[in-house]
Design a protein around this motif. Structure first.
Motif, PDB file in Angstrom:
ATOM      1  N   GLN A 198     -38.215 -16.399 -10.142  1.00  0.00           N
ATOM      2  CA  GLN A 198     -38.933 -15.723 -11.256  1.00  0.00           C
ATOM      3  C   GLN A 198     -39.936 -14.637 -10.426  1.00  0.00           C
ATOM      4  O   GLN A 198     -40.817 -15.042  -9.738  1.00  0.00           O
ATOM      5  CB  GLN A 198     -39.727 -16.467 -12.054  1.00  0.00           C
ATOM      6  CG  GLN A 198     -38.956 -17.476 -12.557  1.00  0.00           C
ATOM      7  CD  GLN A 198     -39.529 -18.405 -13.781  1.00  0.00           C
ATOM      8  OE1 GLN A 198     -40.713 -17.945 -14.275  1.00  0.00           O
ATOM      9  NE2 GLN A 198     -39.027 -19.849 -13.963  1.00  0.00           N
ATOM     10  N   GLN A 203     -45.652  -7.793 -10.479  1.00  0.00           N
ATOM     11  CA  GLN A 203     -46.208  -7.918  -9.097  1.00  0.00           C
ATOM     12  C   GLN A 203     -45.033  -7.294  -8.127  1.00  0.00           C
ATOM     13  O   GLN A 203     -44.924  -7.486  -7.058  1.00  0.00           O
ATOM     14  CB  GLN A 203     -45.821  -9.306  -8.665  1.00  0.00           C
ATOM     15  CG  GLN A 203     -46.954 -10.142  -9.591  1.00  0.00           C
ATOM     16  CD  GLN A 203     -48.141 -10.108  -8.937  1.00  0.00           C
ATOM     17  OE1 GLN A 203     -48.540  -9.787  -7.445  1.00  0.00           O
ATOM     18  NE2 GLN A 203     -49.134  -9.524  -9.693  1.00  0.00           N
ATOM     19  N   TYR A 250     -41.783  -7.476  -3.854  1.00  0.00           N
ATOM     20  CA  TYR A 250     -42.862  -7.694  -4.689  1.00  0.00           C
ATOM     21  C   TYR A 250     -43.605  -8.694  -3.936  1.00  0.00           C
ATOM     22  O   TYR A 250     -43.674  -9.077  -2.697  1.00  0.00           O
ATOM     23  CB  TYR A 250     -42.216  -8.656  -5.888  1.00  0.00           C
ATOM     24  CG  TYR A 250     -41.629 -10.039  -5.484  1.00  0.00           C
ATOM     25  CD1 TYR A 250     -42.126 -11.179  -5.710  1.00  0.00           C
ATOM     26  CD2 TYR A 250     -40.245  -9.966  -4.808  1.00  0.00           C
ATOM     27  CE1 TYR A 250     -41.375 -12.132  -4.958  1.00  0.00           C
ATOM     28  CE2 TYR A 250     -39.560 -10.910  -4.419  1.00  0.00           C
ATOM     29  CZ  TYR A 250     -39.955 -12.269  -4.442  1.00  0.00           C
ATOM     30  OH  TYR A 250     -39.417 -13.222  -4.118  1.00  0.00           O
ATOM     31  N   LYS A 251     -44.819  -9.148  -4.609  1.00  0.00           N
ATOM     32  CA  LYS A 251     -45.887 -10.043  -4.020  1.00  0.00           C
ATOM     33  C   LYS A 251     -45.669 -11.417  -4.748  1.00  0.00           C
ATOM     34  O   LYS A 251     -45.518 -11.481  -6.093  1.00  0.00           O
ATOM     35  CB  LYS A 251     -47.336  -9.505  -4.309  1.00  0.00           C
ATOM     36  CG  LYS A 251     -47.492  -8.238  -3.205  1.00  0.00           C
ATOM     37  CD  LYS A 251     -48.828  -8.070  -3.119  1.00  0.00           C
ATOM     38  CE  LYS A 251     -49.063  -6.903  -2.036  1.00  0.00           C
ATOM     39  NZ  LYS A 251     -50.573  -6.825  -1.658  1.00  0.00           N
ATOM     40  N   ASP A 252     -45.566 -12.389  -3.801  1.00  0.00           N
ATOM     41  CA  ASP A 252     -45.723 -13.633  -4.636  1.00  0.00           C
ATOM     42  C   ASP A 252     -46.808 -14.273  -5.120  1.00  0.00           C
ATOM     43  O   ASP A 252     -47.715 -13.387  -5.040  1.00  0.00           O
ATOM     44  CB  ASP A 252     -44.862 -14.823  -3.662  1.00  0.00           C
ATOM     45  CG  ASP A 252     -45.864 -14.929  -2.399  1.00  0.00           C
ATOM     46  OD1 ASP A 252     -46.990 -14.645  -2.571  1.00  0.00           O
ATOM     47  OD2 ASP A 252     -45.223 -15.722  -1.242  1.00  0.00           O
ATOM     48  N   GLU A 253     -46.795 -15.501  -5.629  1.00  0.00           N
ATOM     49  CA  GLU A 253     -48.140 -16.207  -6.280  1.00  0.00           C
ATOM     50  C   GLU A 253     -49.281 -16.099  -5.248  1.00  0.00           C
ATOM     51  O   GLU A 253     -50.458 -16.268  -5.504  1.00  0.00           O
ATOM     52  CB  GLU A 253     -47.937 -17.266  -7.038  1.00  0.00           C
ATOM     53  CG  GLU A 253     -47.402 -18.270  -6.108  1.00  0.00           C
ATOM     54  CD  GLU A 253     -45.898 -18.433  -5.783  1.00  0.00           C
ATOM     55  OE1 GLU A 253     -45.373 -19.319  -4.741  1.00  0.00           O
ATOM     56  OE2 GLU A 253     -45.133 -17.336  -6.382  1.00  0.00           O
ATOM     57  N   ASN A 254     -49.114 -16.032  -3.847  1.00  0.00           N
ATOM     58  CA  ASN A 254     -50.081 -16.091  -2.773  1.00  0.00           C
ATOM     59  C   ASN A 254     -50.396 -14.757  -2.408  1.00  0.00           C
ATOM     60  O   ASN A 254     -51.169 -14.818  -1.600  1.00  0.00           O
ATOM     61  CB  ASN A 254     -49.673 -17.104  -1.654  1.00  0.00           C
ATOM     62  CG  ASN A 254     -49.516 -18.318  -2.110  1.00  0.00           C
ATOM     63  OD1 ASN A 254     -50.009 -18.968  -2.877  1.00  0.00           O
ATOM     64  ND2 ASN A 254     -48.319 -19.012  -1.752  1.00  0.00           N
ATOM     65  N   GLY A 255     -49.721 -13.501  -3.077  1.00  0.00           N
ATOM     66  CA  GLY A 255     -50.081 -12.307  -2.694  1.00  0.00           C
ATOM     67  C   GLY A 255     -49.302 -11.970  -1.474  1.00  0.00           C
ATOM     68  O   GLY A 255     -49.542 -10.862  -0.969  1.00  0.00           O
ATOM     69  N   PRO A 274     -42.605 -11.653 -11.787  1.00  0.00           N
ATOM     70  CA  PRO A 274     -43.375 -11.192 -12.602  1.00  0.00           C
ATOM     71  C   PRO A 274     -43.098  -9.602 -12.371  1.00  0.00           C
ATOM     72  O   PRO A 274     -43.333  -8.928 -11.577  1.00  0.00           O
ATOM     73  CB  PRO A 274     -44.904 -11.639 -12.544  1.00  0.00           C
ATOM     74  CG  PRO A 274     -44.692 -12.956 -11.650  1.00  0.00           C
ATOM     75  CD  PRO A 274     -43.408 -12.688 -10.852  1.00  0.00           C
ATOM     76  N   VAL A 314     -41.336 -11.397 -17.072  1.00  0.00           N
ATOM     77  CA  VAL A 314     -40.851 -11.889 -15.767  1.00  0.00           C
ATOM     78  C   VAL A 314     -39.300 -11.474 -15.503  1.00  0.00           C
ATOM     79  O   VAL A 314     -38.412 -11.859 -16.693  1.00  0.00           O
ATOM     80  CB  VAL A 314     -40.999 -13.440 -15.832  1.00  0.00           C
ATOM     81  CG1 VAL A 314     -40.212 -13.972 -14.325  1.00  0.00           C
ATOM     82  CG2 VAL A 314     -42.266 -13.851 -15.845  1.00  0.00           C
TER      83      VAL A 314
END
Length: 149
Positions: A62, A67, A101-106, A64, A51
């Protein structure tokens, strides 16, 4: 008239100095992350193997490495950075990194960071290696600056 113009330029120079990021720090300049105010200064780190971290005191951004979709580096704010307005009067070099980047929800996100001059040459190759994406340099001047030439 000349005195007025000189005074305006002096005030703008002083304001620009207030916006300059410390050589060891990182500043969030803009992007899609609404929880971080523009011109927020903090510390970025590539030391975690999974990360990228931007710690700005009140929280942490953060990202990743797996991502990250794009990396852009240059002397001007990248095109994906959203609306950012600043007068640049001095010839001081600025180091802008745009991370797509893509977040945790894509959902696609972008963060535009101004890197301090002392951390550019460590941050860029580490991001490239860990994300698997090549940095897109805005121009030859940016490529030379990143290489320390």
């Amino acid at each position: 008239m000349t005195r007025s113009l000189s005074l305006v330029l002096f005030v703008c120079f002083c304001l620009e100095a207030l916006w300059a990021v410390d050589s060891q720090k990182t500043m969030y300049v803009g992007g899609t992350v609404s929880s971080i105010k523009e011109q927020t200064e903090g510390v970025s780190s590539t030391s975690d193997a999974k990360v990228f971290v931007f710690d700005y005191g009140q929280g942490k951004l953060q990202i990743p490495y797996d991502q990250i979709e794009s990396l852009e580096y240059g002397q001007k704010v990248g095109r994906r950075g959203g609306i950012v307005s600043r007068w640049v009067i001095t010839k001081k070099r600025k180091h802008f990194l745009t991370i797509g980047y893509k977040d945790e929800n894509g959902k696609e996100q972008a963060a535009v960071l101004e890197l301090g001059k002392d951390i550019v040459r460590v941050t860029l190759p580490t991001l490239e290696a860990r994300s698997g994406h090549k940095i897109k340099y805005q121009d030859d001047e940016a490529r030379k600056s990143a290489a320390g030439e």
